[in-house]
Each structure stands twice: as C-alpha cells, then as structure tokens.
Design a protein around this motif. Sequence first.
Motif, PDB file in Angstrom:
ATOM      1  N   LYS A 112       0.831  -1.207   0.000  1.00 25.00           N
ATOM      2  CA  LYS A 112       0.000   0.000   0.000  1.00 25.00           C
ATOM      3  C   LYS A 112       0.863   1.254   0.000  1.00 25.00           C
ATOM      4  CE  LYS A 112      -3.523   2.540   2.577  1.00 25.00           C
ATOM      5  NZ  LYS A 112      -4.386   2.565   3.797  1.00 25.00           N
ATOM      6  N   LEU A 113       1.924   1.252   0.808  1.00 23.48           N
ATOM      7  CA  LEU A 113       2.794   2.436   0.863  1.00 23.48           C
ATOM      8  C   LEU A 113       3.459   2.665  -0.496  1.00 23.48           C
ATOM      9  CD1 LEU A 113       3.897   4.651   2.763  1.00 23.48           C
ATOM     10  CD2 LEU A 113       5.880   3.165   3.157  1.00 23.48           C
ATOM     11  N   GLY A 114       3.879   1.570  -1.141  1.00 21.06           N
ATOM     12  CA  GLY A 114       4.485   1.695  -2.459  1.00 21.06           C
ATOM     13  C   GLY A 114       3.516   2.273  -3.470  1.00 21.06           C
ATOM     14  N   TYR A 115       2.271   1.844  -3.412  1.00 24.29           N
ATOM     15  CA  TYR A 115       1.251   2.352  -4.328  1.00 24.29           C
ATOM     16  C   TYR A 115       1.009   3.835  -4.072  1.00 24.29           C
ATOM     17  CZ  TYR A 115      -3.319   3.038  -6.503  1.00 24.29           C
ATOM     18  OH  TYR A 115      -4.355   3.512  -7.246  1.00 24.29           O
ATOM     19  N   CYS A 116       0.939   4.229  -2.792  1.00 22.51           N
ATOM     20  CA  CYS A 116       0.715   5.636  -2.443  1.00 22.51           C
ATOM     21  C   CYS A 116       1.845   6.514  -2.967  1.00 22.51           C
ATOM     22  CB  CYS A 116       0.583   5.796  -0.929  1.00 22.51           C
ATOM     23  SG  CYS A 116      -0.924   5.087  -0.218  1.00 22.51           S
ATOM     24  N   PHE A 117       3.095   6.086  -2.769  1.00 26.39           N
ATOM     25  CA  PHE A 117       4.237   6.870  -3.239  1.00 26.39           C
ATOM     26  C   PHE A 117       4.251   6.969  -4.756  1.00 26.39           C
ATOM     27  CE2 PHE A 117       6.049   7.238   0.897  1.00 26.39           C
ATOM     28  CZ  PHE A 117       7.050   8.189   0.795  1.00 26.39           C
ATOM     29  N   GLN A 118       3.929   5.860  -5.427  1.00 31.26           N
ATOM     30  CA  GLN A 118       3.930   5.873  -6.883  1.00 31.26           C
ATOM     31  C   GLN A 118       2.915   6.877  -7.417  1.00 31.26           C
ATOM     32  OE1 GLN A 118       6.317   3.786  -8.415  1.00 31.26           O
ATOM     33  NE2 GLN A 118       5.897   5.209 -10.105  1.00 31.26           N
ATOM     34  N   GLU A 119       1.756   6.956  -6.759  1.00 28.71           N
ATOM     35  CA  GLU A 119       0.708   7.860  -7.195  1.00 28.71           C
ATOM     36  C   GLU A 119       1.049   9.326  -6.900  1.00 28.71           C
ATOM     37  OE1 GLU A 119      -2.570   7.441  -8.685  1.00 28.71           O
ATOM     38  OE2 GLU A 119      -1.412   5.710  -9.370  1.00 28.71           O
ATOM     39  N   VAL A 120       1.633   9.588  -5.726  1.00 32.11           N
ATOM     40  CA  VAL A 120       1.852  10.967  -5.284  1.00 32.11           C
ATOM     41  C   VAL A 120       3.199  11.520  -5.736  1.00 32.11           C
ATOM     42  CG1 VAL A 120       2.063  12.462  -3.244  1.00 32.11           C
ATOM     43  CG2 VAL A 120       0.302  10.688  -3.309  1.00 32.11           C
ATOM     44  N   VAL A 121       4.240  10.694  -5.685  1.00 28.68           N
ATOM     45  CA  VAL A 121       5.599  11.164  -5.951  1.00 28.68           C
ATOM     46  C   VAL A 121       6.147  10.622  -7.275  1.00 28.68           C
ATOM     47  CG1 VAL A 121       7.937  11.332  -4.996  1.00 28.68           C
ATOM     48  CG2 VAL A 121       5.996  11.289  -3.465  1.00 28.68           C
ATOM     49  N   GLY A 122       5.618   9.492  -7.723  1.00 29.18           N
ATOM     50  CA  GLY A 122       6.077   8.928  -8.985  1.00 29.18           C
ATOM     51  C   GLY A 122       7.225   7.961  -8.859  1.00 29.18           C
ATOM     52  N   THR A 123       7.509   7.493  -7.636  1.00 31.33           N
ATOM     53  CA  THR A 123       8.564   6.509  -7.424  1.00 31.33           C
ATOM     54  C   THR A 123       8.271   5.752  -6.137  1.00 31.33           C
ATOM     55  OG1 THR A 123      10.978   6.206  -7.419  1.00 31.33           O
ATOM     56  CG2 THR A 123      10.113   8.018  -6.090  1.00 31.33           C
ATOM     57  N   SER A 124       9.084   4.771  -5.807  1.00 32.18           N
ATOM     58  CA  SER A 124       8.855   3.969  -4.605  1.00 32.18           C
ATOM     59  C   SER A 124       9.346   4.709  -3.366  1.00 32.18           C
ATOM     60  CB  SER A 124       9.584   2.631  -4.716  1.00 32.18           C
ATOM     61  OG  SER A 124      10.985   2.839  -4.605  1.00 32.18           O
ATOM     62  N   PRO A 125       8.890   4.306  -2.162  1.00 36.04           N
ATOM     63  CA  PRO A 125       9.326   4.996  -0.929  1.00 36.04           C
ATOM     64  C   PRO A 125      10.831   4.980  -0.735  1.00 36.04           C
ATOM     65  CG  PRO A 125       7.478   3.528  -0.461  1.00 36.04           C
ATOM     66  CD  PRO A 125       7.892   3.256  -1.871  1.00 36.04           C
ATOM     67  N   MET A 126      11.463   3.828  -0.904  1.00 38.12           N
ATOM     68  CA  MET A 126      12.900   3.748  -0.643  1.00 38.12           C
ATOM     69  C   MET A 126      13.721   4.436  -1.732  1.00 38.12           C
ATOM     70  SD  MET A 126      13.429   2.482   2.322  1.00 38.12           S
ATOM     71  CE  MET A 126      12.030   3.460   2.840  1.00 38.12           C
ATOM     72  N   ARG A 127      13.238   4.399  -2.974  1.00 38.28           N
ATOM     73  CA  ARG A 127      13.946   5.138  -4.032  1.00 38.28           C
ATOM     74  C   ARG A 127      13.844   6.640  -3.788  1.00 38.28           C
ATOM     75  NH1 ARG A 127      12.207   1.823  -9.514  1.00 38.28           N
ATOM     76  NH2 ARG A 127      13.596   0.033  -9.186  1.00 38.28           N
ATOM     77  N   TYR A 128      12.685   7.067  -3.328  1.00 37.37           N
ATOM     78  CA  TYR A 128      12.510   8.483  -2.999  1.00 37.37           C
ATOM     79  C   TYR A 128      13.472   8.889  -1.889  1.00 37.37           C
ATOM     80  CZ  TYR A 128      10.558  12.614  -0.752  1.00 37.37           C
ATOM     81  OH  TYR A 128      10.405  13.854  -0.172  1.00 37.37           O
ATOM     82  N   TRP A 129      13.520   8.104  -0.812  1.00 31.87           N
ATOM     83  CA  TRP A 129      14.338   8.472   0.337  1.00 31.87           C
ATOM     84  C   TRP A 129      15.826   8.405   0.007  1.00 31.87           C
ATOM     85  CZ3 TRP A 129      15.119  11.575   3.693  1.00 31.87           C
ATOM     86  CH2 TRP A 129      15.843  11.367   4.869  1.00 31.87           C
ATOM     87  N   ARG A 130      16.223   7.397  -0.785  1.00 32.92           N
ATOM     88  CA  ARG A 130      17.627   7.344  -1.207  1.00 32.92           C
ATOM     89  C   ARG A 130      17.982   8.560  -2.061  1.00 32.92           C
ATOM     90  NH1 ARG A 130      17.740   2.560  -3.269  1.00 32.92           N
ATOM     91  NH2 ARG A 130      17.398   3.147  -5.449  1.00 32.92           N
ATOM     92  N   ALA A 131      17.075   8.953  -2.956  1.00 33.28           N
ATOM     93  CA  ALA A 131      17.331  10.124  -3.802  1.00 33.28           C
ATOM     94  C   ALA A 131      17.470  11.387  -2.966  1.00 33.28           C
ATOM     95  CB  ALA A 131      16.202  10.291  -4.823  1.00 33.28           C
ATOM     96  N   MET A 132      16.617  11.565  -1.950  1.00 34.17           N
ATOM     97  CA  MET A 132      16.695  12.748  -1.103  1.00 34.17           C
ATOM     98  C   MET A 132      18.044  12.808  -0.373  1.00 34.17           C
ATOM     99  SD  MET A 132      13.905  14.382  -1.660  1.00 34.17           S
ATOM    100  CE  MET A 132      14.043  13.662  -3.310  1.00 34.17           C
ATOM    101  N   ARG A 133      18.486  11.662   0.155  1.00 30.01           N
ATOM    102  CA  ARG A 133      19.759  11.634   0.883  1.00 30.01           C
ATOM    103  C   ARG A 133      20.941  11.837  -0.060  1.00 30.01           C
ATOM    104  NH1 ARG A 133      20.622   6.611   3.419  1.00 30.01           N
ATOM    105  NH2 ARG A 133      19.023   5.666   2.109  1.00 30.01           N
ATOM    106  N   LEU A 134      20.870  11.291  -1.276  1.00 29.50           N
ATOM    107  CA  LEU A 134      21.933  11.515  -2.248  1.00 29.50           C
ATOM    108  C   LEU A 134      22.033  12.992  -2.624  1.00 29.50           C
ATOM    109  CD1 LEU A 134      21.440   8.418  -4.591  1.00 29.50           C
ATOM    110  CD2 LEU A 134      23.449   8.888  -3.160  1.00 29.50           C
ATOM    111  N   ASN A 135      20.895  13.662  -2.764  1.00 27.59           N
ATOM    112  CA  ASN A 135      20.904  15.103  -3.031  1.00 27.59           C
ATOM    113  C   ASN A 135      21.559  15.874  -1.899  1.00 27.59           C
ATOM    114  OD1 ASN A 135      19.167  16.220  -5.550  1.00 27.59           O
ATOM    115  ND2 ASN A 135      18.340  14.241  -4.911  1.00 27.59           N
TER     116      ASN A 135
END
Length: 329
Positions: A254-277
Amino acid sequence: MALSASLPMQDSVIAGLLQVASTDVDEHCAALGRWRLSYDQISPGAFAGSFTQVSLPRLDVFREVTSQQVRQYGQLGAGSFGIGLAWHGDGAVSCNGASSAAGGKVIACIDAEVDMCTPKAFELRGVVTGAALIQELAVRFDIELPRPLWHQLGVIEMAEAPVARLRTLLAAIHEMIATATARLDDALARQALEDALLVEIMDMLPTARASDPGRSAMARKHTVDRARELMHDSGERALSLLEVCKSVGASPRKLGYCFQEVVGTSPMRYWRAMRLNRVRRELKRGAETSVYDVAVQHGFWHFSQFSLDYKRHFAELPSETLRRARLAP
C-alpha cells in the motif's frame, strides 16, 4: 542570485530576457532568480535543464525544461500568482498529491507554498505576477475570483477556450524569443504582450474549479506526507521500509502504491534520492571532511554501494564532485 561558474549563460542584449542552461539541478534552481524554490533530483541520470524568462512591466513569462524527475518545493515569492501549462513530459505531474497528465489541466499557485513532482523530460510554460495585480484587475472589471482556490498550489479545471488561447499566446512568445528576439526591445510590443496575457488570465479565472482528487487520493497523500515527515526527521539513522510502514499504518504494498501515485517513485527510491541530493550539496561546498564521512552522516554505511548509487544518480563519482568543488575559485 549569483550563479555557479559552471552554469552556462547566454548573455542577451535584450532587457528583461534571461536564458540559462545547466547540467546540475541545484544550479538550474539557482537560475530561477527571485523564486524561492528548492529542487531535488529524484530519477537517476545526467541532468540537463534550461530556463527562459521574459520580464514584462508587471509580469514574467517563463519556459522551464528539465530532463529528470524533480521535486520542487518552496515559494514563487510572497504574494505571487503563478499559472503554468504542462507542455511535454513522460508522465503525470503531482501537485500536493493531485495528479495531472502532462498537457492536461492548469497548474496554479496563488500566494501559496509549492510542492510539486514533475516527470522526466518535462516542460512547463507559464506566467508569474503579483496576486495583488490579479485582485486589482478583478475589482476593476467586476470579475469573481475563485476564492476557495486562493493560498494553495493545485491542479485546476478551467474552461477550454481561454486555456487554449493562453497556450497559443505562450507558444507565440517563445517562438518570438527563438526567431525575432529584437522585437522584445520594443516597449509598445512588450506592453501589448502583457495586456494580451492578462486578458486571457482574467478570462480563465472565473471558470476555475479545483480538480477533485477524491477521498482515496487525499488518503494516499496523507499517508505519503506522514512517511516523508518520518524520513526527513530520521537524521543519520537508516530507516527500514518496515519501520516506515509500521509508523504510518500501511502495508509495504500500500505504501508503495501511495508513493507511486503521489511522488512517482517507490518509498525507498525516494528516500535514497533525497539523501543523495543532501550528500551532493555538502560535497559541492568543498567540505574539508572525506566523502566517506559525508556519506555516513546521511545514513550510507556501505561505501562501495553508496559510490555506485551516487554515480548512477548524478553521472559522476562523489570524489569527482568534491574535487571540482575544491578546485573552484
């Protein structure tokens, strides 16, 4: 705002015309001038962006192109009114959880905070002016403004005809920039362009109504907001997907589906991207510490995997980012 020396700029003899291009998301963001926005690159790969702005007497016309998926957040500026039309993109635009296909509805920001996720290969064209000017014109011409839409960023439904006319006008302006730039030096031509834009905007606004995302969309946004708050408050501690799911009361699916709909990526990919930035910004300051120490500060404990992830995301090694920052004048 000063731009990095690595940001190519096209100098223009035309007053009020800004044209810049960048291969770095932070430098691209810095080129936006008075807009108080921050950008994070979400999708991996080399970044390429361009920004064109024509400043007319009372409003700015802009065209922005970004190659990678980006999260934009902050403000256009206190008291600003912004209206944008998605021109191209490989997917949906998300504004405060409401999704719109590129080329579809109008994106409006009226004296509000911006939180928007744009897809890869995205182009946005639009206008920014003062909210006070829009209110003044509404009073003068007895136009009823969509007050429920004030002070928020959103995807807005508007009548097709004035939106189509605004799209045609924006296309003509950017064609002029490309082929007949000197015409922008004419004060009468600039005033005529501004008047035409304001006429179309004031014709559109009375027809505006918020796109109804529905209860399920609002619930998904609420879940993602709670998860992102948890992630951003975690500091150096590495979070597991199960921890996040438990805290927000959602299954991994469910969390993965929510992130895909709202942010366009998975929760962990989003969080890794934020930390890499975050790591990249610290390295670009030419920190006197090592790459390893900076990586650990942001929760990357497996250094060889971190280096691979960083290179995949930004198309260069973290050591190259740090070396270039230390060599910069």
